[in-house]
Structures are given as C-alpha cells and as structure tokens.
Design an enzyme around this catalytic site. Structure first.
Site, PDB file in Angstrom:
ATOM      1  N   ALA A  72      21.100  13.909 -24.752  1.00 17.85           N
ATOM      2  CA  ALA A  72      21.910  13.442 -25.886  1.00 17.85           C
ATOM      3  C   ALA A  72      21.132  13.603 -27.179  1.00 17.85           C
ATOM      4  O   ALA A  72      19.898  13.671 -27.176  1.00 17.85           O
ATOM      5  CB  ALA A  72      22.279  11.967 -25.714  1.00 17.85           C
ATOM      6  N   TYR A 138      26.006   7.454 -33.705  1.00 17.59           N
ATOM      7  CA  TYR A 138      25.255   7.525 -32.449  1.00 17.59           C
ATOM      8  C   TYR A 138      25.795   6.491 -31.457  1.00 17.59           C
ATOM      9  O   TYR A 138      26.157   6.818 -30.327  1.00 17.59           O
ATOM     10  CB  TYR A 138      23.758   7.301 -32.726  1.00 17.59           C
ATOM     11  CG  TYR A 138      22.960   7.051 -31.480  1.00 17.59           C
ATOM     12  CD1 TYR A 138      22.837   8.045 -30.505  1.00 17.59           C
ATOM     13  CD2 TYR A 138      22.345   5.817 -31.250  1.00 17.59           C
ATOM     14  CE1 TYR A 138      22.116   7.808 -29.342  1.00 17.59           C
ATOM     15  CE2 TYR A 138      21.626   5.581 -30.098  1.00 17.59           C
ATOM     16  CZ  TYR A 138      21.509   6.572 -29.146  1.00 17.59           C
ATOM     17  OH  TYR A 138      20.816   6.336 -27.997  1.00 17.59           O
ATOM     18  N   ASN A 167      14.829  -1.395 -26.982  1.00 21.97           N
ATOM     19  CA  ASN A 167      13.786  -0.541 -27.577  1.00 21.97           C
ATOM     20  C   ASN A 167      12.761  -0.122 -26.531  1.00 21.97           C
ATOM     21  O   ASN A 167      11.929  -0.934 -26.126  1.00 21.97           O
ATOM     22  CB  ASN A 167      13.117  -1.277 -28.737  1.00 21.97           C
ATOM     23  CG  ASN A 167      14.050  -1.408 -29.917  1.00 21.97           C
ATOM     24  OD1 ASN A 167      15.073  -2.083 -29.830  1.00 21.97           O
ATOM     25  ND2 ASN A 167      13.726  -0.746 -31.003  1.00 21.97           N
ATOM     26  N   HIS A 184      10.849   6.231 -34.693  1.00 17.83           N
ATOM     27  CA  HIS A 184      10.651   4.942 -34.019  1.00 17.83           C
ATOM     28  C   HIS A 184       9.333   4.283 -34.393  1.00 17.83           C
ATOM     29  O   HIS A 184       8.329   4.951 -34.648  1.00 17.83           O
ATOM     30  CB  HIS A 184      10.739   5.124 -32.499  1.00 17.83           C
ATOM     31  CG  HIS A 184      12.125   5.423 -32.033  1.00 17.83           C
ATOM     32  ND1 HIS A 184      12.414   6.402 -31.114  1.00 17.83           N
ATOM     33  CD2 HIS A 184      13.311   4.879 -32.371  1.00 17.83           C
ATOM     34  CE1 HIS A 184      13.720   6.427 -30.904  1.00 17.83           C
ATOM     35  NE2 HIS A 184      14.285   5.523 -31.656  1.00 17.83           N
ATOM     36  N   GLY A 278      21.730  -0.194 -41.906  1.00 23.27           N
ATOM     37  CA  GLY A 278      22.264  -0.334 -40.545  1.00 23.27           C
ATOM     38  C   GLY A 278      21.351  -1.042 -39.560  1.00 23.27           C
ATOM     39  O   GLY A 278      21.684  -1.129 -38.381  1.00 23.27           O
ATOM     40  N   ASP A 279      20.183  -1.543 -40.015  1.00 24.93           N
ATOM     41  CA  ASP A 279      19.271  -2.252 -39.099  1.00 24.93           C
ATOM     42  C   ASP A 279      19.707  -3.717 -38.944  1.00 24.93           C
ATOM     43  O   ASP A 279      19.613  -4.489 -39.889  1.00 24.93           O
ATOM     44  CB  ASP A 279      17.836  -2.248 -39.664  1.00 24.93           C
ATOM     45  CG  ASP A 279      17.011  -1.066 -39.183  1.00 24.93           C
ATOM     46  OD1 ASP A 279      17.439  -0.387 -38.236  1.00 24.93           O
ATOM     47  OD2 ASP A 279      15.937  -0.839 -39.768  1.00 24.93           O
TER      48      ASP A 279
END
Ligand code: UFG
Length: 317
Positions: A72, A138, A167, A184, A278-279
């Site tokens: 993906a 996503y 995570n 990341h 968006g976090d």
C-alpha cells in the site's frame, strides 16, 4: 500453509515474511518494489515483482491458501496532495487482488489496516466499535478496503482479518524501517542521533496533554508479527474480524525524545515547530479484543526497547 505476502519487501511485510518462514510456512512475496527493497525479502521466500493490478496470474500460478496483504501507499501527507495514488493503489489494487483471489479460489486474507481509519477519537483507548471518520485519504482508502473485506466475507465466504496498526516501531530479523521519504518520529529522531539530520522538529507543544506534545501508542514490530501468525487461521469462512494492534499505553513525543537520548547517548537537539495538520492529540488503542479472542499480548512494550532495536538496525545500514 502456502501463503502470498503482498508488500513483503517493505518494513512490516518483510518482518512478517521472516516470521512466517520461521513458523514453517511457504511464502511467495508479491511486490512492485516502488517503495520496498529487494534485499529486504527474506531468503527462503520467492519474490515476484508485480503490481497488485497484475496479481491474477501470480495467484493462478502460486495457488496460495492465504494472502497477507501489506502492499500500500502509506504517507498521510502524500494522500492529501495526490489522493488518486491512494484510490488507485490501495483501493483499486486491493479490489484487483480480491478478484484474483476469488478466481484462484483463495479466500483467506489478513489485511494491514490502520488507526487512521478512526480519525480524531471521541474516547481513548479506542475500541474497534468506535466511529470511523478518517481525516485523510490514506485512512479513507484503508477503511474502504475494510468495507470491501466485509462484503467479500458475506458474499463469497472469505475468511478475513483486518489488523488496525497504531504506531509500529523497532526492528526484527535484521529488518527495520528505511523509507526514501521518512516522515515517522522514530527513524527521524535516529537520523539526528546518527548525524545525518541536524535536529528533530517537534510538531506542536500546545496539545491538551501533560507535556503538551502528542501521545501515541507504540507497538514493537515483533509483537505485530506475532499477531499476524495468530490471526491467519482465526476467522471462519464468511467472517471478517477487525482488531486493533497497539500496546494499550500512550507515550508523548517528549517521552520518545527522552528514550532516544537514553538509548543513543546523543543530546538530540529539538526545535519546537507548529502542529502538523491532521495530527490527533492522543491515539491509544484498546487491544482487549485480540487479547480475548486470540490471546495476543504485546511483550516488547518499553519505549527504550523499541528504540534500541530500531537504533541497532539503523547503525547497520
Ligand atoms: N512527530 C514530530 N516530529 C517529526 C515526526 C513526527 O513531532 O518529525 C510527531 C507527530 O506529530 C506525532 C508523533 O510524532 O505526534 C508520531 O508521528 P508519526 O509520523 O511517527 O506517526 P503518526 O502517529 O502520524 O502515524 C501513525 C501511523 C500512520 C497512521 C497514523 C494515523 O504511522 O500510518 O498513525 O494517525 F496513518
């Protein structure tokens, strides 16, 4: 079992492939090597370089009893800028794969879903019954595949499991994270410790958390791999199960910075920057369901262990 692993040249796919081989399974890897690395595919697995869109002849040839589907696109920022990549690869590619499975009469699948399917949670820890309102393409693309699996289970007797990763960190079997575009936290912090990046930018210190930085649920890739082996035989035909995979505890970005300093002995200079769009402030999984159903429990939960294993891998490169 004879299995096909899509995305087996990537970080998580290659670790799970190694674990499957160790468990005595026969593995073929299907990967287009767009982001994966040929040398990450474990010895003992057969690599077929192909796209999900061209998976039908591979399935017809290999005749796997099950598929583990990792392949993906997985960059949240890119999914906002170029959503077509996510609909084409993640959704279109998965549909082509499911159709190829149907044609080859292979109806067992474990799918890599994500915490991003939930979006900004109303409550933590997040249960599998929580509302799914992804805040980026996503997450939306992964949620679409989850829905696809539910309908294939109902209509075509697929036995499916979606594992929603939180995570993932650490390394195992000599395999770890190495992306051309690194976004990341752990690998970026380790680049600073290794001297290939000047400082770590902490995205926001004004969140409603004890130290003001975002809280995440870090799970060791070794524990994640174990969950896949347990999930593989679990569902009955016609059943689609969805399980969260996290450690159940949250650590802040600041706590991660401290862990990286402890493990590497590097002072790790930090710059506080603005929030990243968006976090969510806090993402912590409840993994009670997979514990109750399959007996899975993470064993490598200390941040310092996750960081130490990732650091050892980073230093070997
Ligand atoms: N962070 C920084 N600086 C960096 C990188 C990250 O402060 O340079 C912070 C982020 O703001 C976040 C935390 O570190 O608070 C963790 O960020 P990551 O990018 O490592 O991971 P995410 O939590 O954003 O991403 C994870 C999964 C994704 C998934 C997402 C769902 O890795 O696949 O959760 O929100 F989509």
């Amino acid at each position: 079992m004879r299995v096909l692993v899509t995305g087996g040249a990537g970080y998580i796919g290659s670790v799970v492939t190694a674990a499957l081989l160790e468990g005595g399974h026969e593995v073929t890897v299907l990967d287009d090597l767009s982001t994966g690395h040929e040398d990450a595919v474990p010895e003992g697995a057969t690599l077929v370089r192909a796209s999900l869109h061209d998976s039908a002849p591979v399935l017809a040839d290999v005749r796997p009893e099950a598929v583990l589907h990792f392949a993906a696109k997985s960059l949240v920022g890119q999914s906002q800028e170029s959503p077509e990549l996510y609909w084409e690869n993640n959704v279109g590619g998965s549909l082509a794969l499911l159709e190829a499975m149907r044609a080859a009469d292979c109806r067992r699948i474990v799918f890599s879903s994500t915490a991003a399917t939930y979006g900004e949670p109303e409550e933590v820890p997040i249960l599998e019954t929580a509302p799914t309102r992804p805040t980026n393409t996503y997450g939306a693309s992964k949620l679409a595949v989850d829905a696809m699996l539910t309908s294939y289970a109902v209509a075509y007797d697929f036995a499916a499991v979606s594992l929603r990763y939180f995570n993932v960190g650490g390394a195992a079997y000599g395999r770890g994270e190495r992306h051309a575009t690194e976004t990341h936290l752990i690998p970026i912090a380790l680049q600073v410790a290794a001297g290939t990046r000047e400082a770590l930018t902490v995205y926001g210190q004004d969140y409603p958390t004890p130290d003001g930085t975002c809280i995440r649920d870090y799970v060791h890739v070794t524990d994640l791999a174990a969950a896949h082996l347990l999930a593989l035989p679990a569902p009955a035909p016609g059943e689609h199960r969805i399980y969260n995979l996290g450690s159940g505890s949250g650590f802040s970005v600041q706590e991660m910075v401290d862990a990286v300093r402890t493990v590497t002995g590097h002072p790790l200079p930090v710059v506080v920057g603005p929030r990243r769009a968006g976090d969510p402030a806090r993402l912590v999984a409840s993994s009670e369901l997979i514990h109750a159903d399959l007996g899975w429990a993470p064993e490598h939960t200390a941040l310092t262990e996750i960081v130490a294993d990732a650091w050892e891998f980073a230093q070997q490169r």
